[in-house]
Each structure stands twice: as C-alpha cells, then as structure tokens.
Write an enzyme that holds these catalytic residues in place. Structure first.
Site, PDB file in Angstrom:
ATOM      1  N   CYS A 149       5.307  23.722  37.798  1.00  0.00           N
ATOM      2  CA  CYS A 149       6.594  23.268  38.329  1.00  0.00           C
ATOM      3  C   CYS A 149       6.653  21.791  37.989  1.00  0.00           C
ATOM      4  O   CYS A 149       5.668  21.071  38.190  1.00  0.00           O
ATOM      5  CB  CYS A 149       6.640  23.470  39.839  1.00  0.00           C
ATOM      6  SG  CYS A 149       8.041  22.642  40.629  1.00  0.00           S
ATOM      7  N   GLU A 203      10.050  15.542  46.207  1.00  0.00           N
ATOM      8  CA  GLU A 203      11.378  14.929  46.386  1.00  0.00           C
ATOM      9  C   GLU A 203      11.263  13.762  47.373  1.00  0.00           C
ATOM     10  O   GLU A 203      11.771  12.670  47.137  1.00  0.00           O
ATOM     11  CB  GLU A 203      12.381  15.961  46.929  1.00  0.00           C
ATOM     12  CG  GLU A 203      12.770  17.050  45.949  1.00  0.00           C
ATOM     13  CD  GLU A 203      13.777  16.596  44.883  1.00  0.00           C
ATOM     14  OE1 GLU A 203      14.543  15.644  45.129  1.00  0.00           O
ATOM     15  OE2 GLU A 203      13.773  17.215  43.793  1.00  0.00           O
ATOM     16  N   CYS A 218      12.504  22.484  33.905  1.00  0.00           N
ATOM     17  CA  CYS A 218      12.279  23.249  35.125  1.00  0.00           C
ATOM     18  C   CYS A 218      11.670  24.589  34.744  1.00  0.00           C
ATOM     19  O   CYS A 218      12.282  25.367  34.001  1.00  0.00           O
ATOM     20  CB  CYS A 218      13.624  23.457  35.825  1.00  0.00           C
ATOM     21  SG  CYS A 218      13.521  24.547  37.254  1.00  0.00           S
ATOM     22  N   ASP A 275      17.123  19.598  35.718  1.00  0.00           N
ATOM     23  CA  ASP A 275      16.213  20.224  36.689  1.00  0.00           C
ATOM     24  C   ASP A 275      16.993  20.454  37.980  1.00  0.00           C
ATOM     25  O   ASP A 275      18.111  19.953  38.148  1.00  0.00           O
ATOM     26  CB  ASP A 275      14.985  19.329  36.945  1.00  0.00           C
ATOM     27  CG  ASP A 275      13.989  19.961  37.920  1.00  0.00           C
ATOM     28  OD1 ASP A 275      13.768  21.185  37.853  1.00  0.00           O
ATOM     29  OD2 ASP A 275      13.460  19.241  38.786  1.00  0.00           O
ATOM     30  N   SER A 276      16.365  21.154  38.918  1.00  0.00           N
ATOM     31  CA  SER A 276      17.001  21.337  40.221  1.00  0.00           C
ATOM     32  C   SER A 276      17.027  20.026  41.006  1.00  0.00           C
ATOM     33  O   SER A 276      17.835  19.846  41.908  1.00  0.00           O
ATOM     34  CB  SER A 276      16.223  22.378  41.033  1.00  0.00           C
ATOM     35  OG  SER A 276      14.913  21.895  41.286  1.00  0.00           O
ATOM     36  N   HIS A 325       8.013  19.418  39.346  1.00  0.00           N
ATOM     37  CA  HIS A 325       7.856  18.502  40.489  1.00  0.00           C
ATOM     38  C   HIS A 325       6.383  18.131  40.719  1.00  0.00           C
ATOM     39  O   HIS A 325       6.094  17.082  41.281  1.00  0.00           O
ATOM     40  CB  HIS A 325       8.394  19.148  41.774  1.00  0.00           C
ATOM     41  CG  HIS A 325       9.888  19.073  41.930  1.00  0.00           C
ATOM     42  ND1 HIS A 325      10.745  19.857  41.208  1.00  0.00           N
ATOM     43  CD2 HIS A 325      10.658  18.299  42.740  1.00  0.00           C
ATOM     44  CE1 HIS A 325      12.001  19.589  41.571  1.00  0.00           C
ATOM     45  NE2 HIS A 325      11.977  18.638  42.493  1.00  0.00           N
TER      46      HIS A 325
HETATM   47  N1  DGL Z   1      11.140  21.676  39.187  1.00  0.00           N
HETATM   48  C1  DGL Z   1      11.368  23.065  39.191  1.00  0.00           C
HETATM   49  C2  DGL Z   1      10.328  23.836  38.403  1.00  0.00           C
HETATM   50  O1  DGL Z   1       9.751  23.322  37.465  1.00  0.00           O
HETATM   51  C3  DGL Z   1      11.852  23.810  40.405  1.00  0.00           C
HETATM   52  C4  DGL Z   1      11.752  23.263  41.756  1.00  0.00           C
HETATM   53  C5  DGL Z   1      12.638  24.043  42.717  1.00  0.00           C
HETATM   54  O2  DGL Z   1      13.819  23.721  42.763  1.00  0.00           O
HETATM   55  O3  DGL Z   1      12.145  24.983  43.372  1.00  0.00           O
HETATM   56  O4  DGL Z   1      10.090  24.994  38.659  1.00  0.00           O
END
Ligand code: DGL
Length: 266
Positions: free
Chosen positions: A186, A150, A72, A8-9, A188
């Site tokens: 997302c 985060e 992600c 993931d990012s 996150h």
């Molecule tokens: N967790 C990521 C997603 O599912 C991206 C978050 C990001 O870096 O913008 O889209």
C-alpha cells in the site's frame, strides 16, 4: 517535459511521487487525492470499478496529462485494465513488489502488508503464483495503517502501540519468526517505514514499489518526450527500437521513407 497525473485515495501516492521526482526532477506532476472516497481498502471491487475509470479519465482530461500513475495498490489491483481501456495515454499502475521480495528472501517466508482489499485480490494471487511459488506468503490487510499515515503527514504523532498491534498478527503468528521480507503493498505504508521498522525486533527488509515505478515512468516519459518534442518531417519512418540497421534503412527507403529514426535510448 511531459505532464503526469499522480493519483491515490489520499497521501499514499506521495511516497511514489517522491521517487519519481528524484528521478525526473523536470517532470510536471499534478497530484489527485480521492479524499471523498478514502479508504479504498475497505471498498468492494464493484464500488472501485464503478468509480475509478471514469474519475481517472476526467482527471487526466482536466490536467491534460500525457501519462497517469495510479499510485495506489488497491486501485491498480482492482481496476487497472478498466482504467487503461478508457484512457488513451500510458497508465502506470502500482502493484505489490512480490517478485523482488521473493527473490531477496533467504527464509522463503515473506509477508504482504496491504489494504484488506489488495490482499484479497486475484491479481495478488496471480503475482504470488508467478513469482513466489517457492515461498510461504503471509497476507495481512490493514486500514488503520492508512489512517495513521494520513495523520502522520498532517503532523499528528504516531501511536507506536497501534502500529505494533497492526503487525502482531503477522509476526506473532505461525511462521512469523521466519519472515525476512515484507512487501509494503500500500503506497501509504512507506510513509510509516520508520515506525514499522521500530515495531519489529527481527531482521526484515521492507520492500515497496516506488523505485521500480519511478524507473518505469522514466522510460515512458523519455519515449513520450522523444515523440512529442520533434518535427520529424515527411517521408520519415519512426522505429520503436534503439538502433537502425542498414538493412532496415534500405527497406524503408525502398518504400519512400528516406529518413529512419530510432526512438528508444540505445
Ligand atoms: N494507498 C492506497 C494503496 O496503495 C490505498 C489506501 C486506502 O485508501 O485504503 O492501496
């Protein structure tokens, strides 16, 4: 057991890793977070397409991965086919759970809460067309929620006013009162599930892809383990099927393949 690369990012993929771990406790997982390029949600398609396939190839080689999970939505909806084309291992992508949300919605009004990138992608338009054509679908992008997740995982307090402000355009807008399902598009965002729930007064189901991805990983890993762990010996035919019929057995035997083994769970 197989070796998985979870990517993931940032920390978002941990919400997916947790689901995978509860289903496959013995799976060896290596996690990679692209901190240097986060957030992905405000990057262009071209930027992500230029970066991700090569990076995923390097990472999967480095950790000798048998399977990669692109945990992600932004990366998967942008570059999944390019990543798959470069890697010679199974690649599981995480994409918005629009299908179950549309199926569960009684009001036929659902929201897709993702990054600004994800909610603009053609891939998502395709999912809506295929699975939610009977619904009003409200799209909302947020990069701030990524930062908040985060920060939360680093132990910093979450500003509830800020969470509410991110949701306000959805729920205070036209049709907002009808929303009964929100796709957490997302990875996150499931990390902020409690805060998101606490920020709305109406009854809403918050739906993410974590469990479905864990199930998919289980299927792929069980197939890999079956393939890797055995020495089938010569004159064996492997069938990607749950069972071998006598006719099939005979067909292969006629061509010298005396042993016929089904590889999929019955
Ligand atoms: N967790 C990521 C997603 O599912 C991206 C978050 C990001 O870096 O913008 O889209």
């Amino acid at each position: 057991m197989a070796q998985a690369l979870i990517f993931d990012s940032g920390v978002g993929g941990l919400s997916v890793a947790a689901e995978i771990r509860s289903r496959l406790p013995d799976l060896a997982m290596t996690y990679a977070a692209d901190d240097a390029f986060r957030p992905y949600g405000n990057k262009s398609e071209a930027q992500l397409k230029a970066r991700l396939p090569r990076l995923l190839w390097e990472l999967s080689e480095a950790v000798r991965a048998d399977i990669a999970v692109i945990a992600c939505n932004t990366a998967s909806t942008t570059a999944l086919s390019e990543i798959r084309a470069l890697l010679d291992i199974p690649v599981i992508g995480v994409v918005p759970a629009i299908k179950p949300a549309a199926a569960i919605s009684k009001t036929k009004t659902i929201a897709v809460l993702g990054t600004p990138g994800t909610v603009q992608r053609q891939y998502v338009d395709g999912l809506i067309e295929d699975f939610a054509s009977d619904c009003h679908v409200l799209l909302q992008g947020s990069v701030n929620l990524v930062d908040m997740a985060e920060a939360k995982l680093e132990g910093r307090p979450v500003d509830m006013k800020a969470v509410k402000a991110e949701l306000a355009p959805l729920f205070s807008g036209r049709r907002g009162a009808d929303i009964d399902a929100v796709v957490l598009a997302c990875t996150h965002f499931p990390l902020l599930r409690d805060e998101l729930k606490a920020s709305v007064t109406q009854s809403v189901q918050w739906i993410d892809s974590g469990e479905a991805i864990a199930k998919r990983a289980e299927d792929v890993v069980s197939r890999l383990t079956t393939l890797k762990g055995k020495n089938y010996g010569p004159d064996t035919a492997l069938l990607l099927a749950p069972a071998v019929s006598p006719e099939r057995q005979k067909t292969f035997a006629n061509f010298g393949f005396k042993r016929v083994v089904p590889l999929m769970p019955a």
